[in-house]
Motif scaffolding. Sequence first.
Motif, PDB file in Angstrom:
ATOM      1  N   UNK A  95      16.588 -16.151  -4.931  1.00 22.97           N
ATOM      2  CA  UNK A  95      16.154 -17.536  -5.106  1.00 22.97           C
ATOM      3  C   UNK A  95      15.078 -17.600  -6.184  1.00 22.97           C
ATOM      4  N   UNK A  96      15.223 -18.561  -7.090  1.00 23.77           N
ATOM      5  CA  UNK A  96      14.295 -18.715  -8.210  1.00 23.77           C
ATOM      6  C   UNK A  96      13.395 -19.930  -8.002  1.00 23.77           C
ATOM      7  N   UNK A  97      12.165 -19.801  -8.427  1.00 19.56           N
ATOM      8  CA  UNK A  97      11.225 -20.921  -8.409  1.00 19.56           C
ATOM      9  C   UNK A  97      11.309 -21.635  -9.751  1.00 19.56           C
ATOM     10  N   UNK A  98      11.866 -22.843  -9.750  1.00 19.63           N
ATOM     11  CA  UNK A  98      11.968 -23.637 -10.972  1.00 19.63           C
ATOM     12  C   UNK A  98      11.195 -24.940 -10.791  1.00 19.63           C
ATOM     13  N   UNK A  99      11.050 -25.684 -11.870  1.00 22.91           N
ATOM     14  CA  UNK A  99      10.302 -26.943 -11.803  1.00 22.91           C
ATOM     15  C   UNK A  99      10.979 -27.941 -10.872  1.00 22.91           C
ATOM     16  N   UNK A 100      12.308 -28.017 -10.928  1.00 24.22           N
ATOM     17  CA  UNK A 100      13.036 -28.976 -10.099  1.00 24.22           C
ATOM     18  C   UNK A 100      13.265 -28.477  -8.676  1.00 24.22           C
TER      19      UNK A 100
ATOM     20  N   UNK B 215      18.114 -22.959  -6.810  1.00 21.60           N
ATOM     21  CA  UNK B 215      18.175 -22.152  -8.030  1.00 21.60           C
ATOM     22  C   UNK B 215      18.176 -20.663  -7.696  1.00 21.60           C
ATOM     23  N   UNK B 216      18.926 -19.889  -8.496  1.00 17.59           N
ATOM     24  CA  UNK B 216      18.962 -18.430  -8.415  1.00 17.59           C
ATOM     25  C   UNK B 216      18.607 -17.876  -9.789  1.00 17.59           C
ATOM     26  N   UNK B 217      18.287 -16.580  -9.828  1.00 16.39           N
ATOM     27  CA  UNK B 217      18.020 -15.978 -11.133  1.00 16.39           C
ATOM     28  C   UNK B 217      18.228 -14.476 -11.088  1.00 16.39           C
ATOM     29  N   UNK B 218      18.544 -13.928 -12.255  1.00 15.82           N
ATOM     30  CA  UNK B 218      18.573 -12.494 -12.544  1.00 15.82           C
ATOM     31  C   UNK B 218      18.776 -12.373 -14.048  1.00 15.82           C
ATOM     32  N   UNK B 219      18.472 -11.202 -14.591  1.00 16.25           N
ATOM     33  CA  UNK B 219      18.653 -10.955 -16.024  1.00 16.25           C
ATOM     34  C   UNK B 219      17.954 -12.015 -16.883  1.00 16.25           C
TER      35      UNK B 219
END
Length: 282
Positions: free
Chosen positions: A87-92, A171-175
């Motif tokens: 899980x990614x921390x994004x503005x939205x 949101x998710x994230x990697x790379x």
Amino acid sequence: MHHAWAGWKIDESSDIRAGIQQVPFGLLPYASNSFWFGSGYYLGIEDDYDLGVVWRRDDGAHRFHVGAFSGDEYGTGARYDRYSFDVATTEDLPYRERERLNLRYENVRDWNDGELALGASLFTGRVENRIEGEKYGHDGAALHAQWKRGQLTMQAQWARYRYRIDESRIAMSAFDFPFEIAAEADVPTFNVAYALPQTGWFDGITCYNNLSMTSPVDDDAGLRESWQNVTGCSFAKGKMFTYVDWIAGKNMWFVGGSGIGVDEPGSNRWRSRLNVNVGFYF
């Protein structure tokens, strides 16, 4: 970081490990055969590595995993450069992973001149909204099967994950790249692989087809199913391992889509690419 753990072998069939390690969920070690993995990898439910403690037991016919995790491997959703998807921390969508409990069981038996492994996996945990400080439920389940007979391997899995947040996306994230996925979805997977008889220069050649999809549970207008199919072969020679894959996707991140299970303009058509990866492992 991929993994870093220390363990204690309790007896011949069980051990306990603490540190950054693979989360026990679904088909292990992978619900795929290709360089690209399956859809579950990008959703954080395949080959995910987090910080926690895992007890494992394997007595041949029965395999157990119990894991407790404190969160993702870095303890923050704001760091996007990682191997496994979290899980990614994004503005939205300012969320991050918190504590989680995983349970997994698999039964192995002889069936139809081969080995059949049938199993089920569960997890429950929470994610935190970094702005509000509120925590929300995060849970999932999977039924999985793998059958091996000679050089043929077949895998099937159904999984569902759910983030109990107010939004229909997370949101998710990697790379080093964040993107959005449906907050709740079913993820069916079907794979077939065949290891060719050893001939010629290569030590081993395995050809496969990996099909998976992400079907959002919510009827939200901003969501749409995603598909991924990978057809290819892997070639082993000494310390060299090579993948030659043709990956095709519809509304699928990494194959022309803006996310997974989300509906964005221009994403709802099939796209494909050829990938050749050569690696040396020492």
